[in-house]
Design a protein around this motif. Sequence first.
Motif, PDB file in Angstrom:
ATOM      1  N   LEU A 319      -5.067  -2.070  22.119  1.00 24.66           N
ATOM      2  CA  LEU A 319      -3.787  -2.400  21.472  1.00 24.66           C
ATOM      3  C   LEU A 319      -3.977  -2.838  20.022  1.00 24.66           C
ATOM      4  O   LEU A 319      -3.097  -2.618  19.199  1.00 24.66           O
ATOM      5  CB  LEU A 319      -3.024  -3.473  22.252  1.00 24.66           C
ATOM      6  N   LEU A 320      -5.122  -3.429  19.704  1.00 24.86           N
ATOM      7  CA  LEU A 320      -5.371  -3.791  18.302  1.00 24.86           C
ATOM      8  C   LEU A 320      -5.461  -2.519  17.458  1.00 24.86           C
ATOM      9  O   LEU A 320      -4.856  -2.427  16.385  1.00 24.86           O
ATOM     10  CB  LEU A 320      -6.648  -4.624  18.182  1.00 24.86           C
ATOM     11  N   GLY A 321      -6.199  -1.519  17.942  1.00 18.71           N
ATOM     12  CA  GLY A 321      -6.275  -0.234  17.242  1.00 18.71           C
ATOM     13  C   GLY A 321      -4.917   0.443  17.162  1.00 18.71           C
ATOM     14  O   GLY A 321      -4.561   1.042  16.142  1.00 18.71           O
ATOM     15  N   GLU A 322      -4.152   0.345  18.238  1.00 12.83           N
ATOM     16  CA  GLU A 322      -2.805   0.926  18.287  1.00 12.83           C
ATOM     17  C   GLU A 322      -1.907   0.292  17.218  1.00 12.83           C
ATOM     18  O   GLU A 322      -1.108   0.963  16.560  1.00 12.83           O
ATOM     19  CB  GLU A 322      -2.200   0.667  19.677  1.00 12.83           C
ATOM     20  N   THR A 323      -2.065  -1.015  17.052  1.00  8.48           N
ATOM     21  CA  THR A 323      -1.243  -1.754  16.090  1.00  8.48           C
ATOM     22  C   THR A 323      -1.596  -1.351  14.665  1.00  8.48           C
ATOM     23  O   THR A 323      -0.715  -1.208  13.805  1.00  8.48           O
ATOM     24  CB  THR A 323      -1.428  -3.273  16.298  1.00  8.48           C
ATOM     25  N   ARG A 324      -2.876  -1.143  14.408  1.00 10.37           N
ATOM     26  CA  ARG A 324      -3.295  -0.663  13.085  1.00 10.37           C
ATOM     27  C   ARG A 324      -2.689   0.720  12.809  1.00 10.37           C
ATOM     28  O   ARG A 324      -2.142   0.974  11.733  1.00 10.37           O
ATOM     29  CB  ARG A 324      -4.816  -0.594  13.022  1.00 10.37           C
ATOM     30  N   THR A 325      -2.789   1.619  13.806  1.00 17.18           N
ATOM     31  CA  THR A 325      -2.186   2.949  13.664  1.00 17.18           C
ATOM     32  C   THR A 325      -0.691   2.833  13.407  1.00 17.18           C
ATOM     33  O   THR A 325      -0.136   3.526  12.552  1.00 17.18           O
ATOM     34  CB  THR A 325      -2.434   3.785  14.938  1.00 17.18           C
ATOM     35  N   ALA A 326      -0.029   1.933  14.151  1.00 19.42           N
ATOM     36  CA  ALA A 326       1.419   1.748  13.988  1.00 19.42           C
ATOM     37  C   ALA A 326       1.767   1.301  12.576  1.00 19.42           C
ATOM     38  O   ALA A 326       2.726   1.797  11.969  1.00 19.42           O
ATOM     39  CB  ALA A 326       1.942   0.733  15.004  1.00 19.42           C
ATOM     40  N   ALA A 327       0.979   0.365  12.039  1.00 21.17           N
ATOM     41  CA  ALA A 327       1.249  -0.148  10.691  1.00 21.17           C
ATOM     42  C   ALA A 327       1.061   0.937   9.636  1.00 21.17           C
ATOM     43  O   ALA A 327       1.887   1.097   8.723  1.00 21.17           O
ATOM     44  CB  ALA A 327       0.340  -1.344  10.400  1.00 21.17           C
ATOM     45  N   LEU A 328      -0.008   1.717   9.759  1.00 22.30           N
ATOM     46  CA  LEU A 328      -0.273   2.787   8.790  1.00 22.30           C
ATOM     47  C   LEU A 328       0.775   3.895   8.903  1.00 22.30           C
ATOM     48  O   LEU A 328       1.288   4.390   7.895  1.00 22.30           O
ATOM     49  CB  LEU A 328      -1.677   3.359   9.013  1.00 22.30           C
ATOM     50  N   LEU A 329       1.090   4.272  10.133  1.00 22.19           N
ATOM     51  CA  LEU A 329       2.050   5.355  10.365  1.00 22.19           C
ATOM     52  C   LEU A 329       3.443   4.969   9.881  1.00 22.19           C
ATOM     53  O   LEU A 329       4.165   5.798   9.302  1.00 22.19           O
ATOM     54  CB  LEU A 329       2.081   5.693  11.860  1.00 22.19           C
ATOM     55  N   ALA A 330       3.808   3.713  10.092  1.00 22.59           N
ATOM     56  CA  ALA A 330       5.137   3.256   9.669  1.00 22.59           C
ATOM     57  C   ALA A 330       5.328   3.424   8.165  1.00 22.59           C
ATOM     58  O   ALA A 330       6.419   3.780   7.694  1.00 22.59           O
ATOM     59  CB  ALA A 330       5.333   1.789  10.055  1.00 22.59           C
ATOM     60  N   LYS A 331       4.264   3.204   7.409  1.00 26.20           N
ATOM     61  CA  LYS A 331       4.344   3.344   5.954  1.00 26.20           C
ATOM     62  C   LYS A 331       4.559   4.809   5.561  1.00 26.20           C
ATOM     63  O   LYS A 331       5.374   5.120   4.677  1.00 26.20           O
ATOM     64  CB  LYS A 331       3.068   2.792   5.316  1.00 26.20           C
ATOM     65  N   VAL A 333       5.816   7.243   7.493  1.00 25.15           N
ATOM     66  CA  VAL A 333       7.126   7.712   7.976  1.00 25.15           C
ATOM     67  C   VAL A 333       8.253   7.182   7.099  1.00 25.15           C
ATOM     68  O   VAL A 333       9.204   7.909   6.777  1.00 25.15           O
ATOM     69  CB  VAL A 333       7.328   7.304   9.456  1.00 25.15           C
ATOM     70  N   ALA A 334       8.141   5.912   6.693  1.00 23.78           N
ATOM     71  CA  ALA A 334       9.190   5.301   5.864  1.00 23.78           C
ATOM     72  C   ALA A 334       9.045   5.675   4.386  1.00 23.78           C
ATOM     73  O   ALA A 334       9.974   5.482   3.602  1.00 23.78           O
ATOM     74  CB  ALA A 334       9.163   3.782   6.005  1.00 23.78           C
ATOM     75  N   GLY A 335       7.882   6.217   4.003  1.00 20.09           N
ATOM     76  CA  GLY A 335       7.633   6.496   2.594  1.00 20.09           C
ATOM     77  C   GLY A 335       7.581   5.235   1.770  1.00 20.09           C
ATOM     78  O   GLY A 335       7.958   5.209   0.607  1.00 20.09           O
ATOM     79  N   SER A 336       7.083   4.149   2.399  1.00 18.87           N
ATOM     80  CA  SER A 336       7.047   2.859   1.715  1.00 18.87           C
ATOM     81  C   SER A 336       5.798   2.090   2.112  1.00 18.87           C
ATOM     82  O   SER A 336       5.527   1.901   3.306  1.00 18.87           O
ATOM     83  CB  SER A 336       8.285   2.026   2.097  1.00 18.87           C
ATOM     84  N   ALA A 337       5.042   1.636   1.113  1.00 12.09           N
ATOM     85  CA  ALA A 337       3.802   0.895   1.386  1.00 12.09           C
ATOM     86  C   ALA A 337       4.076  -0.495   1.945  1.00 12.09           C
ATOM     87  O   ALA A 337       3.176  -1.138   2.493  1.00 12.09           O
ATOM     88  CB  ALA A 337       2.977   0.776   0.108  1.00 12.09           C
ATOM     89  N   THR A 338       5.325  -0.967   1.832  1.00 10.25           N
ATOM     90  CA  THR A 338       5.648  -2.306   2.330  1.00 10.25           C
ATOM     91  C   THR A 338       6.157  -2.283   3.769  1.00 10.25           C
ATOM     92  O   THR A 338       6.385  -3.333   4.370  1.00 10.25           O
ATOM     93  CB  THR A 338       6.715  -2.981   1.444  1.00 10.25           C
ATOM     94  N   ALA A 339       6.330  -1.095   4.342  1.00 14.85           N
ATOM     95  CA  ALA A 339       6.825  -1.005   5.718  1.00 14.85           C
ATOM     96  C   ALA A 339       5.795  -1.603   6.687  1.00 14.85           C
ATOM     97  O   ALA A 339       4.596  -1.424   6.512  1.00 14.85           O
ATOM     98  CB  ALA A 339       7.093   0.455   6.085  1.00 14.85           C
ATOM     99  N   LEU A 340       6.281  -2.305   7.689  1.00 12.76           N
ATOM    100  CA  LEU A 340       5.471  -2.912   8.752  1.00 12.76           C
ATOM    101  C   LEU A 340       4.182  -3.537   8.213  1.00 12.76           C
ATOM    102  O   LEU A 340       3.074  -3.053   8.455  1.00 12.76           O
ATOM    103  CB  LEU A 340       5.155  -1.884   9.851  1.00 12.76           C
ATOM    104  N   ASP A 341       4.322  -4.631   7.495  1.00 16.31           N
ATOM    105  CA  ASP A 341       3.154  -5.338   6.968  1.00 16.31           C
ATOM    106  C   ASP A 341       2.349  -5.940   8.123  1.00 16.31           C
ATOM    107  O   ASP A 341       2.776  -5.940   9.280  1.00 16.31           O
ATOM    108  CB  ASP A 341       3.588  -6.416   5.984  1.00 16.31           C
ATOM    109  N   ALA A 342       1.177  -6.461   7.811  1.00 12.40           N
ATOM    110  CA  ALA A 342       0.236  -6.913   8.840  1.00 12.40           C
ATOM    111  C   ALA A 342       0.829  -7.989   9.743  1.00 12.40           C
ATOM    112  O   ALA A 342       0.642  -7.966  10.963  1.00 12.40           O
ATOM    113  CB  ALA A 342      -1.041  -7.424   8.170  1.00 12.40           C
TER     114      ALA A 342
END
Length: 443
Positions: A319-331, A333-342
């Motif tokens: 789940l830690l790896g999944e969360t990292r993927t989620a944070a990177l992917l969210a940026k 998909v949203a086209g924004s580097a501030t999406a889903l911060d750590a």
Amino acid sequence: MPHSAAPLDLLLLPDWLVPVEPAGVVLKQHGIGIRDGLIVYIGPRAEALRQPAIEVRELPGMLLSPGLINAHGHAAMTLFRGLADDLPLMTWLQDHIWPAEAKWVDEDFVRDGTDLAIAEQLKGGITCFSDMYFFPKVACERVHNSGIRAQITVPVLDFPIPGARNSDESLHIGIELFNDLAHHDRIKIAMGPHAPYTVSDENLEKIRVIADELDAMIQMHVHETAFEVHEAVQQRQERPIARLQRLGLLGPRFQAVHMTQISDDDLAMLVESNSSVIHCPESNLKLASGFCPVERLWQAGVNVAIGTDGAASNNDLDLLGETRTAALLAKAVAGSATALDAHRALRMATLNGARALGIDDHTGSLQIGKAADMVAFDLSGLSQQPVYDPVSQLIYATGRDCVTHVWVAGKQLLQDKRLTRMDEEALTRTAKAWGSRIAADKA
């Protein structure tokens, strides 16, 4: 905080304490005190050391956070890890997974597969998981014995499944389990209609009535692929989420898993009903199912949790790896580097998961009165240096191999990376034996 009459059972002294609530807070050089499985004290280190305690543990170089919550998976499918890779969802399901399940899944398979999944999750810092798989009573026994926390969702489909001849038998099993475990402190039973394309209106209405009567959660795969939504519109002239809304399933107890396809109307229904979305980014990526628009959901006020899905489509329960993927992917998909911060990513993997499962009064954050479900991550290694923001370092630079200790309800289930209640070597031998049998049959 004043001294209490009884001493603490355990006082932990990490370098960083991340409570998750309040949001964005990192407490440096603080202690956390546990008594009777609950968090009863949080305070600065000097003051904490004045608290009478039976055991005091220094955690140098470590970040202590709430235990991770894996809000969706199929635990026993860990025994199918890598069985059918690099295939589209329906081919993977219909030509490989469903035939394998028909041949191999029995109570022994579920017992051994669930034990393997629990062990892997504990070693990765997961203190609570949601499971949707066959023979749910067996899964409950394994959860009970292991000490982990879980939501066990009883699978319901329109056709026979391992352990249930029809949907009515599945529903009966679910009601019986719910009543039997109503007062269990670590297990919650939920209803698990598989997906809109495998469950009829009639059965969905039965599930709604049962869930309302029991005040039970409902978890379901919804809008996993564009194909699923397209087929539903072709056949029913209605998007799946709209159908679920019409049938009265959406609401604060509803957990919509995947949701890669979200129109403005879909979003409005999720917001209005206060339903939760469970995001499974790596499974969605591997099966090319699509991208859940996490930032759009979050900004609209939808509770988004995170799940690994099963190891047959992921292929790990990290789940830690999944969360990292989620944070990177969210940026992306949203086209924004501030999406889903750590910090928000960690919240998604902890408190949002607890909220989705309806247990946020008890777990998901490190707060006085909540269960002591905690994980210690070692940030002292070479690849974590230097540490400017420990939460950022946890999400973007740390792997699950840095998990050193895990507690559930104050009981230590992982100590110095070793499972305290489970035999790792025996689990590995059993998994290899299953693999040999399944591979020989497939050859």
